[in-house]
Scaffold this motif. Structure first.
Motif, PDB file in Angstrom:
ATOM      1  N   ALA A   1      46.864  33.414  52.293  1.00 22.80           N
ATOM      2  CA  ALA A   1      47.827  34.174  51.713  1.00 22.80           C
ATOM      3  C   ALA A   1      48.523  35.229  52.756  1.00 22.80           C
ATOM      4  O   ALA A   1      47.536  35.964  53.279  1.00 22.80           O
ATOM      5  CB  ALA A   1      47.578  34.668  50.451  1.00 22.80           C
ATOM      6  N   GLU A   2      49.713  35.557  52.777  1.00 22.98           N
ATOM      7  CA  GLU A   2      50.179  36.472  53.667  1.00 22.98           C
ATOM      8  C   GLU A   2      49.853  37.718  53.236  1.00 22.98           C
ATOM      9  O   GLU A   2      49.641  38.639  53.713  1.00 22.98           O
ATOM     10  CB  GLU A   2      51.633  36.383  53.782  1.00 22.98           C
ATOM     11  CG  GLU A   2      52.286  35.165  54.833  1.00 22.98           C
ATOM     12  CD  GLU A   2      51.735  33.728  54.268  1.00 22.98           C
ATOM     13  OE1 GLU A   2      51.808  33.508  52.964  1.00 22.98           O
ATOM     14  OE2 GLU A   2      51.702  32.670  55.146  1.00 22.98           O
ATOM     15  N   VAL A   3      49.892  37.959  51.813  1.00 25.29           N
ATOM     16  CA  VAL A   3      49.492  39.347  51.137  1.00 25.29           C
ATOM     17  C   VAL A   3      48.472  39.198  50.029  1.00 25.29           C
ATOM     18  O   VAL A   3      48.664  38.185  49.433  1.00 25.29           O
ATOM     19  CB  VAL A   3      50.801  40.034  50.639  1.00 25.29           C
ATOM     20  CG1 VAL A   3      50.471  41.478  49.873  1.00 25.29           C
ATOM     21  CG2 VAL A   3      51.876  40.195  51.748  1.00 25.29           C
ATOM     22  N   LYS A   4      47.539  40.037  50.270  1.00 20.63           N
ATOM     23  CA  LYS A   4      46.302  39.968  49.268  1.00 20.63           C
ATOM     24  C   LYS A   4      46.174  41.082  48.435  1.00 20.63           C
ATOM     25  O   LYS A   4      45.987  42.078  49.192  1.00 20.63           O
ATOM     26  CB  LYS A   4      44.989  39.304  49.650  1.00 20.63           C
ATOM     27  CG  LYS A   4      45.100  37.984  50.364  1.00 20.63           C
ATOM     28  CD  LYS A   4      43.724  37.493  50.846  1.00 20.63           C
ATOM     29  CE  LYS A   4      43.931  35.988  51.386  1.00 20.63           C
ATOM     30  NZ  LYS A   4      42.504  35.797  52.173  1.00 20.63           N
ATOM     31  N   LEU A   5      46.300  41.214  47.458  1.00 17.81           N
ATOM     32  CA  LEU A   5      46.125  42.601  46.529  1.00 17.81           C
ATOM     33  C   LEU A   5      45.049  42.320  45.664  1.00 17.81           C
ATOM     34  O   LEU A   5      44.759  41.334  44.997  1.00 17.81           O
ATOM     35  CB  LEU A   5      47.245  42.851  46.087  1.00 17.81           C
ATOM     36  CG  LEU A   5      48.189  43.933  46.386  1.00 17.81           C
ATOM     37  CD1 LEU A   5      49.425  43.789  45.515  1.00 17.81           C
ATOM     38  CD2 LEU A   5      47.681  45.101  46.486  1.00 17.81           C
ATOM     39  N   PHE A   6      44.075  43.207  45.574  1.00 15.19           N
ATOM     40  CA  PHE A   6      43.083  43.223  44.365  1.00 15.19           C
ATOM     41  C   PHE A   6      43.465  44.341  43.572  1.00 15.19           C
ATOM     42  O   PHE A   6      43.248  45.660  44.007  1.00 15.19           O
ATOM     43  CB  PHE A   6      41.705  43.436  44.924  1.00 15.19           C
ATOM     44  CG  PHE A   6      40.616  43.071  43.697  1.00 15.19           C
ATOM     45  CD1 PHE A   6      40.322  41.858  43.487  1.00 15.19           C
ATOM     46  CD2 PHE A   6      39.984  44.302  43.190  1.00 15.19           C
ATOM     47  CE1 PHE A   6      39.264  41.693  42.590  1.00 15.19           C
ATOM     48  CE2 PHE A   6      38.937  44.088  42.385  1.00 15.19           C
ATOM     49  CZ  PHE A   6      38.709  42.522  41.899  1.00 15.19           C
ATOM     50  N   VAL A   7      43.791  44.078  42.117  1.00 15.10           N
ATOM     51  CA  VAL A   7      44.257  45.315  41.474  1.00 15.10           C
ATOM     52  C   VAL A   7      43.146  45.717  40.436  1.00 15.10           C
ATOM     53  O   VAL A   7      42.795  44.748  39.705  1.00 15.10           O
ATOM     54  CB  VAL A   7      45.824  44.854  40.752  1.00 15.10           C
ATOM     55  CG1 VAL A   7      46.167  46.047  39.751  1.00 15.10           C
ATOM     56  CG2 VAL A   7      46.848  44.292  41.664  1.00 15.10           C
ATOM     57  N   THR A   8      42.801  46.939  40.568  1.00 19.92           N
ATOM     58  CA  THR A   8      41.649  47.001  39.517  1.00 19.92           C
ATOM     59  C   THR A   8      42.052  48.486  38.701  1.00 19.92           C
ATOM     60  O   THR A   8      43.058  49.115  39.039  1.00 19.92           O
ATOM     61  CB  THR A   8      40.255  47.188  40.176  1.00 19.92           C
ATOM     62  OG1 THR A   8      39.367  47.272  39.183  1.00 19.92           O
ATOM     63  CG2 THR A   8      40.200  48.200  41.245  1.00 19.92           C
TER      64      THR A   8
ATOM     65  N   VAL B   1      42.716  46.854  48.426  1.00 15.70           N
ATOM     66  CA  VAL B   1      42.604  47.279  46.775  1.00 15.70           C
ATOM     67  C   VAL B   1      43.524  48.259  46.169  1.00 15.70           C
ATOM     68  O   VAL B   1      43.743  49.417  46.816  1.00 15.70           O
ATOM     69  CB  VAL B   1      40.817  47.817  46.746  1.00 15.70           C
ATOM     70  CG1 VAL B   1      40.625  48.301  45.360  1.00 15.70           C
ATOM     71  CG2 VAL B   1      40.025  46.698  47.265  1.00 15.70           C
ATOM     72  N   LEU B   2      43.925  47.788  45.053  1.00 12.62           N
ATOM     73  CA  LEU B   2      44.942  48.885  44.453  1.00 12.62           C
ATOM     74  C   LEU B   2      44.395  49.338  43.210  1.00 12.62           C
ATOM     75  O   LEU B   2      44.167  48.538  42.037  1.00 12.62           O
ATOM     76  CB  LEU B   2      46.083  48.337  44.271  1.00 12.62           C
ATOM     77  CG  LEU B   2      47.360  49.154  43.782  1.00 12.62           C
ATOM     78  CD1 LEU B   2      47.742  50.316  44.310  1.00 12.62           C
ATOM     79  CD2 LEU B   2      48.682  48.204  43.676  1.00 12.62           C
ATOM     80  N   ASP B   3      43.835  50.516  43.058  1.00 12.60           N
ATOM     81  CA  ASP B   3      43.271  51.018  41.690  1.00 12.60           C
ATOM     82  C   ASP B   3      44.315  51.985  40.852  1.00 12.60           C
ATOM     83  O   ASP B   3      44.601  52.770  41.312  1.00 12.60           O
ATOM     84  CB  ASP B   3      42.197  52.194  42.067  1.00 12.60           C
ATOM     85  CG  ASP B   3      41.305  52.376  40.724  1.00 12.60           C
ATOM     86  OD1 ASP B   3      41.791  52.464  39.671  1.00 12.60           O
ATOM     87  OD2 ASP B   3      39.981  52.593  40.960  1.00 12.60           O
ATOM     88  N   THR B   4      44.559  51.290  39.794  1.00 18.96           N
ATOM     89  CA  THR B   4      45.714  51.611  38.910  1.00 18.96           C
ATOM     90  C   THR B   4      45.231  52.688  37.682  1.00 18.96           C
ATOM     91  O   THR B   4      46.098  52.949  36.973  1.00 18.96           O
ATOM     92  CB  THR B   4      46.674  50.492  38.321  1.00 18.96           C
ATOM     93  OG1 THR B   4      45.798  49.862  37.360  1.00 18.96           O
ATOM     94  CG2 THR B   4      46.981  49.538  39.168  1.00 18.96           C
ATOM     95  N   THR B   5      44.029  52.972  37.772  1.00 21.49           N
ATOM     96  CA  THR B   5      43.428  54.028  36.764  1.00 21.49           C
ATOM     97  C   THR B   5      44.386  55.167  36.432  1.00 21.49           C
ATOM     98  O   THR B   5      45.011  55.601  35.431  1.00 21.49           O
ATOM     99  CB  THR B   5      42.076  54.297  37.152  1.00 21.49           C
ATOM    100  OG1 THR B   5      41.123  53.241  37.153  1.00 21.49           O
ATOM    101  CG2 THR B   5      41.621  54.993  35.905  1.00 21.49           C
TER     102      THR B   5
END
Ligand code: DC
Length: 196
Positions: free
Chosen positions: A115-122, A171-175
């Motif tokens: 994948a061209e963009v990988k995001l891990f949303v937590t 990694v995108l932490d949305t807390t």
């Protein structure tokens, strides 16, 4: 053009909202892969046979978004034969012409490692439980929090394609982020990658 945005993360992390916003903003097709596992679980009977015979009609059931369906999906998702039956469809979708956003647990690691963009949303378990509880409008908070912990343990602990961030995922932490701020960060990433 092949352009895949892989978004993984635990339940109620915000990955669905971010995926839909990205698909809309950049004109990409969107697949919520959790729905496939939910539909398999709700079809009943042998889950492997259900996965092999899954049809677009099965994805239209009104009860797929319930807490019960999510819990049941997590249970059938540990079965390697179920995962195998759903892999080809997801891979083809990911590499479709015009680009695609897929959200799930194993998109950046197993379904589309290229994948061209990988995001891990937590987000913290408490924050995710509160979101799920408010969204569902059912159950009590302590129960939902216990379910979130149990689901995390099952999704991260299974042998086949466990939930984890790909080594090259952002990694995108949305807390502590508003939806708008989280979406803006994700859009900036995709935009930068599209510009090359
Ligand atoms: O994202 P969701 O809550 O709709 O997912 C429901 C369950 O399905 C999740 O707990 C684990 C499973 N799942 C999975 O194993 N792999 C995916 N790519 C998507 C979902």
């Amino acid at each position: 053009m092949q352009f895949t945005v892989a978004i993984d993360g635990p339940a109620a992390s915000g990955k669905g909202t971010i995926s839909r916003a990205l698909a809309q903003e950049f004109g990409l097709a969107h697949l919520d892969t959790g729905l496939l596992y939910r539909a398999v679980a709700m079809k009943g009977g042998d889950p492997v046979a259900a996965a092999q015979a899954l049809s677009p009609e099965d994805l239209k059931r009104a009860d797929l978004r319930s807490l019960h369906a999510g819990e049941a999906a997590s249970r059938v998702a540990v079965l390697p034969e179920v995962r195998a039956a759903l892999t080809a469809f997801q891979r083809t979708f990911a590499r479709r012409d015009g680009g695609a956003v897929l959200d799930g647990r194993d998109i950046g690691t197993v379904i589309c490692p290229e994948a061209e963009v990988k995001l891990f949303v937590t987000a913290s378990p408490e924050t995710r439980a509160r979101r799920r509880w408010q969204e569902a409008g059912e159950g009590n908070f302590a129960e939902v929090l216990a379910q979130v912990h149990a689901r995390d343990a099952r999704d991260t602990g299974r042998a086949d394609a466990p939930l984890c961030a790909a080594t090259d995922a952002v990694v995108l932490d949305t807390t502590d982020l508003s939806i708008e701020a989280a979406v803006a960060q994700a859009c900036a990433l995709v935009s930068a990658r599209l510009k090359g």
